[in-house]
Design a protein around this motif. Structure first.
Motif, PDB file in Angstrom:
ATOM      1  N   LYS A 220       0.852  -1.186   0.000  1.00  0.00           N
ATOM      2  CA  LYS A 220       0.000   0.000   0.000  1.00  0.00           C
ATOM      3  C   LYS A 220       0.882   1.228   0.000  1.00  0.00           C
ATOM      4  N   ALA A 221       0.712   2.071  -1.018  1.00  0.00           N
ATOM      5  CA  ALA A 221       1.495   3.308  -1.095  1.00  0.00           C
ATOM      6  C   ALA A 221       0.945   4.311  -0.101  1.00  0.00           C
ATOM      7  N   GLU A 222       1.803   4.852   0.739  1.00  0.00           N
ATOM      8  CA  GLU A 222       1.362   5.802   1.751  1.00  0.00           C
ATOM      9  C   GLU A 222       2.484   6.783   2.036  1.00  0.00           C
ATOM     10  N   PHE A 223       2.206   8.053   1.852  1.00  0.00           N
ATOM     11  CA  PHE A 223       3.182   9.087   2.183  1.00  0.00           C
ATOM     12  C   PHE A 223       2.845   9.634   3.555  1.00  0.00           C
ATOM     13  N   GLN A 224       3.838   9.721   4.433  1.00  0.00           N
ATOM     14  CA  GLN A 224       3.596  10.028   5.833  1.00  0.00           C
ATOM     15  C   GLN A 224       4.267  11.322   6.257  1.00  0.00           C
ATOM     16  N   GLY A 225       3.734  11.912   7.320  1.00  0.00           N
ATOM     17  CA  GLY A 225       4.356  13.076   7.931  1.00  0.00           C
ATOM     18  C   GLY A 225       3.975  13.122   9.399  1.00  0.00           C
ATOM     19  N   SER A 226       4.847  13.654  10.241  1.00  0.00           N
ATOM     20  CA  SER A 226       4.596  13.736  11.681  1.00  0.00           C
ATOM     21  C   SER A 226       4.131  15.138  12.057  1.00  0.00           C
ATOM     22  N   ASN A 227       3.703  15.291  13.313  1.00  0.00           N
ATOM     23  CA  ASN A 227       3.368  16.630  13.796  1.00  0.00           C
ATOM     24  C   ASN A 227       4.576  17.560  13.697  1.00  0.00           C
ATOM     25  N   ARG A 228       5.751  17.040  13.973  1.00  0.00           N
ATOM     26  CA  ARG A 228       6.964  17.861  13.872  1.00  0.00           C
ATOM     27  C   ARG A 228       7.166  18.356  12.449  1.00  0.00           C
ATOM     28  N   ASP A 229       6.823  17.495  11.484  1.00  0.00           N
ATOM     29  CA  ASP A 229       6.949  17.906  10.086  1.00  0.00           C
ATOM     30  C   ASP A 229       5.933  18.997   9.733  1.00  0.00           C
TER      31      ASP A 229
END
Length: 245
Positions: A220-229
């Motif tokens: 499954k393609a998934e691009f992620q980011g955090s709260n810090r990002d």
């Protein structure tokens, strides 16, 4: 070339080709990922493990003397796990969320298997040498007589959800935190439970030991980011209670 390696190789070729027509690697990667049905489904888990770790997923053989003995020992331990955790005064009773119950199953499975003659069970070490609870697999069982390794990953699921298509398993290939370090039999240990009663009493009704040697997965393609990002000071354009300069 294995199926999983074929997928990775196609991706590499696609990105390499993009560099000759002025596109960035991301420009080539996104259209490739959108071809989900063509290349990213039905990938043998055994090939994913081999390509990611260099280790083989061994098939469980009920006719093999060692496998049969270990299965009998494991079955006895899993029966005890379910009996103990179903008890009215067990540690899991009163816990509101099933996700918070999982670690108790891991701990008790590990405890009981370690009390079983000729078996040793622990949390597997990563490639960096540390022990890590999160990520696949959860437990490593070693038969002390044959030195054969069995990886165990306990899963809890509600009655009626065995045929659900929602994601219940994932494997994230990483070098430093890889926990598959041996050729081994890979097991899912599935525990079925009734829906919790009003008094938050859990009741588990069965367990299944699943051999993953013929398991198939999809990417499954998934691009992620955090709260810090996200919440970088330079990206915030307004904040409640004060004006931005």
């Amino acid at each position: 070339m294995t199926g999983a390696m074929f997928v990775w190789n196609i991706q590499a070729q696609t990105i390499a080709a993009s560099q000759t027509d002025g596109k960035t690697p991301v420009d080539a990667l996104i259209p490739w990922l959108l071809q989900e049905d063509a290349q990213l489904r039905g990938i043998p888990f055994s090939e994913v493990i081999f390509d990611a770790t260099g280790k083989r997923v061994l098939a469980f053989n009920p006719k093999d003397e060692t496998d049969a003995r270990v299965l009998k020992q494991m079955s006895s331990a899993l029966d005890q796990v379910m009996t103990r955790l179903n008890a009215p005064k067990s540690l899991i009773q009163g816990i509101p969320r099933i996700n918070e119950v999982s670690s108790h199953f891991e701990d008790l499975i590990r405890q009981l298997l370690n009390k079983t003659p000729d078996l040793a069970c622990d949390f597997p070490k990563t490639a960096a040498g540390g022990k890590q609870r999160s990520g696949y697999p959860d437990l490593e069982l070693v038969d002390q007589l044959s030195h054969r390794v069995y990886y165990l990953d306990p899963k809890l699921y509600a009655i009626g959800s065995r045929d659900s298509s929602f994601r219940t398993f994932y494997f994230e290939p990483k070098i430093a935190t890889n926990k598959v370090r041996e050729d081994a039999v890979h097991f899912i240990v599935g525990f079925e439970h009734e829906k919790p009663a009003a008094d938050r009493q859990w009741k588990f009704t069965r367990w299944d030991l699943v051999d993953l040697s013929h398991f198939q997965v999809k990417l499954k393609a998934e691009f992620q980011g955090s709260n810090r990002d996200m919440y970088r000071p330079e990206a915030i354009v307004a904040t409640s209670g004060r004006k931005m300069e």
